[in-house]
Design an enzyme around this catalytic site. Structure first.
Site, PDB file in Angstrom:
ATOM      1  N   HIS A 129      13.076   4.102   6.363  1.00  0.00           N
ATOM      2  CA  HIS A 129      11.664   3.739   6.306  1.00  0.00           C
ATOM      3  C   HIS A 129      11.477   2.602   5.307  1.00  0.00           C
ATOM      4  O   HIS A 129      11.866   2.706   4.147  1.00  0.00           O
ATOM      5  CB  HIS A 129      10.810   4.938   5.866  1.00  0.00           C
ATOM      6  CG  HIS A 129      10.546   5.897   6.976  1.00  0.00           C
ATOM      7  ND1 HIS A 129       9.602   6.900   6.885  1.00  0.00           N
ATOM      8  CD2 HIS A 129      11.091   6.019   8.210  1.00  0.00           C
ATOM      9  CE1 HIS A 129       9.582   7.597   8.020  1.00  0.00           C
ATOM     10  NE2 HIS A 129      10.478   7.080   8.819  1.00  0.00           N
ATOM     11  N   TYR A 189       0.211  10.084   4.337  1.00  0.00           N
ATOM     12  CA  TYR A 189      -0.415  10.882   3.281  1.00  0.00           C
ATOM     13  C   TYR A 189      -1.924  10.776   3.464  1.00  0.00           C
ATOM     14  O   TYR A 189      -2.491   9.674   3.389  1.00  0.00           O
ATOM     15  CB  TYR A 189      -0.017  10.360   1.906  1.00  0.00           C
ATOM     16  CG  TYR A 189       1.441  10.567   1.571  1.00  0.00           C
ATOM     17  CD1 TYR A 189       1.852  11.663   0.807  1.00  0.00           C
ATOM     18  CD2 TYR A 189       2.420   9.678   2.005  1.00  0.00           C
ATOM     19  CE1 TYR A 189       3.182  11.859   0.492  1.00  0.00           C
ATOM     20  CE2 TYR A 189       3.755   9.860   1.695  1.00  0.00           C
ATOM     21  CZ  TYR A 189       4.134  10.962   0.932  1.00  0.00           C
ATOM     22  OH  TYR A 189       5.465  11.154   0.621  1.00  0.00           O
ATOM     23  N   PRO A 225       5.604  18.402  -4.461  1.00  0.00           N
ATOM     24  CA  PRO A 225       6.298  17.613  -3.440  1.00  0.00           C
ATOM     25  C   PRO A 225       5.564  16.341  -3.034  1.00  0.00           C
ATOM     26  O   PRO A 225       6.098  15.547  -2.263  1.00  0.00           O
ATOM     27  CB  PRO A 225       6.390  18.587  -2.258  1.00  0.00           C
ATOM     28  CG  PRO A 225       5.253  19.539  -2.464  1.00  0.00           C
ATOM     29  CD  PRO A 225       5.110  19.681  -3.944  1.00  0.00           C
ATOM     30  N   LYS A 239       9.865  13.686  -4.971  1.00  0.00           N
ATOM     31  CA  LYS A 239      10.741  13.421  -6.112  1.00  0.00           C
ATOM     32  C   LYS A 239      11.719  14.552  -6.435  1.00  0.00           C
ATOM     33  O   LYS A 239      12.641  14.346  -7.230  1.00  0.00           O
ATOM     34  CB  LYS A 239       9.889  13.142  -7.362  1.00  0.00           C
ATOM     35  CG  LYS A 239       9.183  11.798  -7.315  1.00  0.00           C
ATOM     36  CD  LYS A 239      10.150  10.659  -7.540  1.00  0.00           C
ATOM     37  CE  LYS A 239       9.579   9.307  -7.174  1.00  0.00           C
ATOM     38  NZ  LYS A 239       9.779   8.930  -5.780  1.00  0.00           N
ATOM     39  N   TYR A 275       7.761   5.118  -5.604  1.00  0.00           N
ATOM     40  CA  TYR A 275       8.077   5.897  -4.406  1.00  0.00           C
ATOM     41  C   TYR A 275       9.540   5.703  -3.988  1.00  0.00           C
ATOM     42  O   TYR A 275      10.216   6.675  -3.618  1.00  0.00           O
ATOM     43  CB  TYR A 275       7.147   5.496  -3.258  1.00  0.00           C
ATOM     44  CG  TYR A 275       7.173   6.452  -2.088  1.00  0.00           C
ATOM     45  CD1 TYR A 275       6.394   7.603  -2.087  1.00  0.00           C
ATOM     46  CD2 TYR A 275       7.979   6.213  -0.973  1.00  0.00           C
ATOM     47  CE1 TYR A 275       6.423   8.493  -1.022  1.00  0.00           C
ATOM     48  CE2 TYR A 275       8.010   7.090   0.097  1.00  0.00           C
ATOM     49  CZ  TYR A 275       7.230   8.227   0.069  1.00  0.00           C
ATOM     50  OH  TYR A 275       7.266   9.104   1.127  1.00  0.00           O
TER      51      TYR A 275
END
Length: 396
Positions: free
Chosen positions: A74, A203, A295, A299, A387
């Site tokens: 991704h 998200y 979550p 991480k 991220y």
């Protein structure tokens, strides 16, 4: 029965297995003790977003072949606020880094296979594991297996046995420095053999609560809903889950969502935890034994991998160059990185979830923050670099 090794590793989850694989490749003897069976370890459903550094470390360990073949790279991720959908180009805003979607179960499977091929020892179903003399120059571990008690002498102990494991509990209480934050909600997760609703993670912040559209492969999806911390699975079924998910995600996604039977449903509470005593005597804590993160920021496994990277480099320095003077650096590096990951996971959680105690003012501030981070070049860079994972720090 007495045996001896250089590094005793407690726990055969991903962090213990990865450390063991790296040590074995470097010619450093190690034995892993695991309380559960191998099948049980493989049955645990966990996250599956690997940072660039984690993926590279798996390749260095010689276990990246299937990840590179089957994992989904991704270069971006998506955010939604009240149905407003935005794409974040991770590669562009992180200096060319990516993440790989590859299930933690598959990482564990690959590491197990590699360890089996190497001939290194893993003792599954090791009961009553106890750590002894960890402050001395001669630490050892005792355990019960196949109706016999064993003693394992070692130079160092790597505690990779999770939050409830024996390793952290072996450090005197008055030596532990701990911090914890418990969130008033959990994640209800559903795993299904259905194609993901989108080619990247989404998200979603919504007035009804947070939602996440994730995946394990091109044919297996993982979805999550924010639920109160008092909620139970008795209050949910598949039909109710899918209906609520459709309410919280963008309409264009809801319209094409493919639903199906649940392979697994579970509720995970959310909390942040840090034990700053990550090294005590000859004991080193890695992964969930030292820290827990929500979550939301993907991480958990990645933070454990960074602990492994630092511990591995340290053990190589110790055994190849006799650099025991570098031992304090493990805690310095690992604690600093843990807090950075905890901060990002906390921020993502506050950024995207609905809090029952929040009023109209708080919601508008949350919306303003979303607008800033999604439309600001600096904001997007901040999210992206965290991220995809911050770089590993050198021992010296």
């Amino acid at each position: 029965m007495d045996t001896k090794t250089q590094v005793a590793i407690i726990g055969a989850g991903p962090s213990g297995l990865l450390l063991g694989q790296l040590l074995t490749n470097a010619g450093i003897d190690n034995i892993i003790l695991e309380r559960k069976s191998g099948d049980y370890v493989l049955s645990r459903i966990r996250a599956g977003v690997l940072e660039q550094g984690t993926a590279d470390l798996l390749r260095e360990a010689g276990v990246g072949e299937r990840m590179d073949e089957e994992g989904i790279v991704h270069t971006g991720t998506d955010f939604s606020f009240q149905g407003e959908h935005h794409h974040l180009d991770l590669e562009k805003y992180s200096g060319g880094k990516q993440v790989v979607v590859y299930g933690q179960t598959e990482v564990t499977r690959d590491l197990m296979e590699a360890r089996k091929k190497s001939g290194a020892t893993t003792v599954y179903e090791a009961d009553n594991v106890k750590l002894h003399d960890i402050e001395s120059d001669s630490p050892y571990v005792t355990y019960y297996h196949n109706e016999e008690t064993f003693r394992l002498d070692c130079d160092y102990i790597a505690g990779c046995d999770g939050y409830h494991g024996v390793s952290r509990k072996s450090i005197p209480k008055d030596k532990l420095v701990e911090y914890e934050k418990v969130y008033p909600f959990g994640w209800l997760g559903l795993l299904s053999d259905t194609p993901p609703v989108h080619d990247e993670l989404i998200y979603c912040a919504h007035e009804r609560g947070f939602a996440l559209c994730s995946m394990r492969s091109k044919t297996r999806s993982r979805y999550y809903l924010q639920v109160p911390d008092t909620d139970t699975l008795d209050n949910w079924n598949e039909e109710k889950f899918w209906a609520e998910l459709k309410r919280r995600i963008p309409k264009k996604m809801a319209d094409k969502l493919v639903t199906g039977p649940a392979l697994e449903m579970s509720i995970a509470p959310l909390r942040s935890y840090v034990c700053e005593t990550m090294q005590y005597g000859k004991l080193f804590l890695l992964g969930d034994a030292a820290h827990i993160v929500p979550p939301t920021g993907a991480k958990g496994l990645n933070l454990a991998a960074s602990d492994v990277e630092t511990a591995f480099r340290l053990f190589v320095k110790i055994y190849k160059e006799d650099r025991t003077d570098l031992i304090p650096r493990y805690q310095e590096i690992s604690v600093a990185r843990a807090w950075k990951a905890v901060r990002f996971s906390w921020w993502m959680t506050m950024f995207l979830h609905r809090f029952e105690s929040a009023g109209r003012f708080d919601f508008r501030v949350q919306q303003a923050e979303f607008d800033y981070f999604i439309h600001s070049e600096a904001g997007k860079a901040t999210i992206a670099e965290n991220y995809v994972g911050l770089p590993f720090e050198e021992l010296e």
